[in-house]
Write an enzyme that holds these catalytic residues in place. Structure first.
Site, PDB file in Angstrom:
ATOM      1  N   HIS A   1     -13.654   5.442   5.320  1.00 18.58           N
ATOM      2  CA  HIS A   1     -12.891   6.645   5.415  1.00 18.58           C
ATOM      3  C   HIS A   1     -14.012   7.739   5.776  1.00 18.58           C
ATOM      4  CE1 HIS A   1     -10.397  10.175   5.403  1.00 18.58           C
ATOM      5  NE2 HIS A   1      -9.250   9.266   5.128  1.00 18.58           N
TER       6      HIS A   1
ATOM      7  N   ASP B   1       1.078  -1.089  -0.042  1.00 19.26           N
ATOM      8  CA  ASP B   1       0.125  -0.015  -0.036  1.00 19.26           C
ATOM      9  C   ASP B   1       0.884   1.256   0.088  1.00 19.26           C
ATOM     10  OD1 ASP B   1      -2.058   1.834   0.700  1.00 19.26           O
ATOM     11  OD2 ASP B   1      -3.125   0.202   1.193  1.00 19.26           O
ATOM     12  N   ASN B   2       0.376   2.188  -0.670  1.00 21.00           N
ATOM     13  CA  ASN B   2       1.064   3.531  -0.845  1.00 21.00           C
ATOM     14  C   ASN B   2       0.654   4.606   0.095  1.00 21.00           C
ATOM     15  OD1 ASN B   2      -1.114   4.169  -2.048  1.00 21.00           O
ATOM     16  ND2 ASN B   2      -0.025   5.175  -3.857  1.00 21.00           N
TER      17      ASN B   2
ATOM     18  N   TYR C   1     -11.885   6.619 -13.311  1.00 20.11           N
ATOM     19  CA  TYR C   1     -12.277   5.408 -12.586  1.00 20.11           C
ATOM     20  C   TYR C   1     -13.009   4.452 -13.406  1.00 20.11           C
ATOM     21  CZ  TYR C   1     -13.592   2.626  -8.863  1.00 20.11           C
ATOM     22  OH  TYR C   1     -13.882   1.551  -7.867  1.00 20.11           O
TER      23      TYR C   1
END
Length: 407
Positions: free
Chosen positions: A257, A110-111, A222
């Site tokens: 989130h 993951d970044n 997307y």
């Protein structure tokens, strides 16, 4: 050799040489294959040692200082090496929990563009868990048994904020994961999306529907990246890589989130603070919502199953946005008013999965009722509000950088 024609002698010699050469070729091919297998095993061992070292250097926590959730004990032959890209995100971290609980060796890549350390911190230091901070668009050498490729911004404000990151994660990142799969003979699962159907002219949407997508609209980075990601997957399938594709419909649950701009998170955060609940448009547009536990179960069933063609994973329980806002108000005991704002560009009017394929071929269907899942999600967001002194401002439909936004 008296009486034997010269051409016959010559042909015999040639056949002998060819037979010897073929024998040598088979022998050499067998040796090369053995060398490759040996190299793969050595790389696996070295990879495990390097990842262990990285984890200890980045997070020097020993298992003796930390209590972990119970995991199954698997034999070496049963324990799979599994890579989860985007494993620190909402869906990815819930998938990691499931894989870890079953005793597998899990590597998260993951970044942290949208992922959060708090989603996976409870596994850091466990001998089966490894974290590699890395962007999937950059090549990396790993040897795995299974690869779940989830890495990508997934909410409109986030993917519109960085459209090229979104496009590259789903194209270049997909190629990089498939190259790992090709080298290590790993099965690769790509998490596609219901957005490949665009604003559908078919309802509910079957996997055979080609979609109705605006290729130059604000959501195209997307929608089209996921469509191209699927194309890349099936191009590699022709090269011998085992591929799986899941088209995910709206999903909610713990670890969403709070500022991702999605319907569920926005409605709940607004309702818990008794602020106006924002509906973009007339509220007649529909969505179908599934709880994250059902999605994780579906992802794993597709990965371990025999269906290589795309599979819809979603809950057909359909709500208008107006109905859903009223439901959130009821479950949170909120005094919020419902307000209507300007509709979003290219916002689909209807979204509902046809899950016949998943039901008949996999035996999968959602088991968590929407109300039940919402109760758990509301509790999660109460905790998030408490951590932020009871104040979190939701984001609208405009591009925004991932991260908490307080008042």
């Amino acid at each position: 050799m008296a009486g034997v024609p010269h051409w016959a002698v010559f042909l015999t010699v040639v056949c002998t040489i060819v037979a010897y050469s073929m024998s040598m070729s088979r022998s050499q091919a067998s040796e090369i294959k053995a060398i490759r297998e040996s190299a793969r095993e050595r790389i696996k061992k070295l990879q495990d040692e390097v990842v262990d070292l990285r984890g200890h250097l980045a997070h020097p926590t020993t298992s003796g200082e930390k209590k972990f959730a119970q995991v199954k004990e698997l034999s070496a032959s049963e324990k799979k090496r599994i890579l989860v890209t985007g494993g620190a995100g909402f869906v990815g971290s819930n998938l990691v929990d499931s894989l870890m609980a079953d005793g597998h060796r899990v590597t998260v890549l993951d970044n942290f563009f949208t992922g959060r350390m708090e989603n996976i911190i409870h596994w850091v230091g466990h001998p089966n868990f490894h974290l590699v901070e890395h962007d999937v668009v950059d090549k990396i050498s790993l040897v795995m048994d299974q690869i779940y490729h989830l890495a990508s911004p997934a909410s409109p404000p986030h993917y519109m904020y960085h459209p090229m990151q979104t496009i590259r994660s789903n194209t270049e990142g997909t190629i990089n994961m498939l190259e790992i799969g090709k080298f290590s003979r790993a099965r690769v699962l790509f998490t596609s999306t219901s957005e490949v159907y665009g604003d559908p002219m078919e309802h509910p949407q079957k996997e055979t529907y080609w979609g109705h997508v605006n290729p130059i609209g604000p959501r195209a980075c997307y929608d089209e990246a996921k469509r191209l990601g699927e194309t890349i997957m099936y191009s590699y399938e022709k090269m011998g890589v085992e591929v799986r594709v899941v088209r995910i419909f709206n999903t909610f649950g713990p670890r969403m989130h709070p500022n991702d701009g999605r319907v569920v998170s926005n409605f709940i955060i607004q309702a818990l603070q008794n602020k106006p609940i924002s509906i973009y448009g007339n509220g007649k547009q529909t969505r179908s919502f599934q709880f994250v536990d059902d999605l994780v179960r579906g992802l794993r069933m597709v990965m371990d199953g025999n269906i290589s063609s795309p599979v819809n994973i979603g809950n057909p329980d359909e709500y208008t946005m107006e109905e859903f806002a009223v439901l959130i108000k009821e479950l949170t005991n909120s005094t919020s008013e419902i307000r209507h704002l300007k509709s979003s560009t290219d916002d689909p009017t209807h979204r509902k999965p046809d899950i016949t394929k998943a039901e008949t071929l996999l035996g999968w269907k959602p088991t968590v009722a929407v109300r039940q899942g919402l109760a758990r999600t509301i509790q999660y967001f109460r905790q998030q509000l408490s951590k932020n002194q009871g104040r979190i401002t939701t984001v609208g439909q405009d591009p925004v950088k991932p991260g908490y936004i307080k008042e």
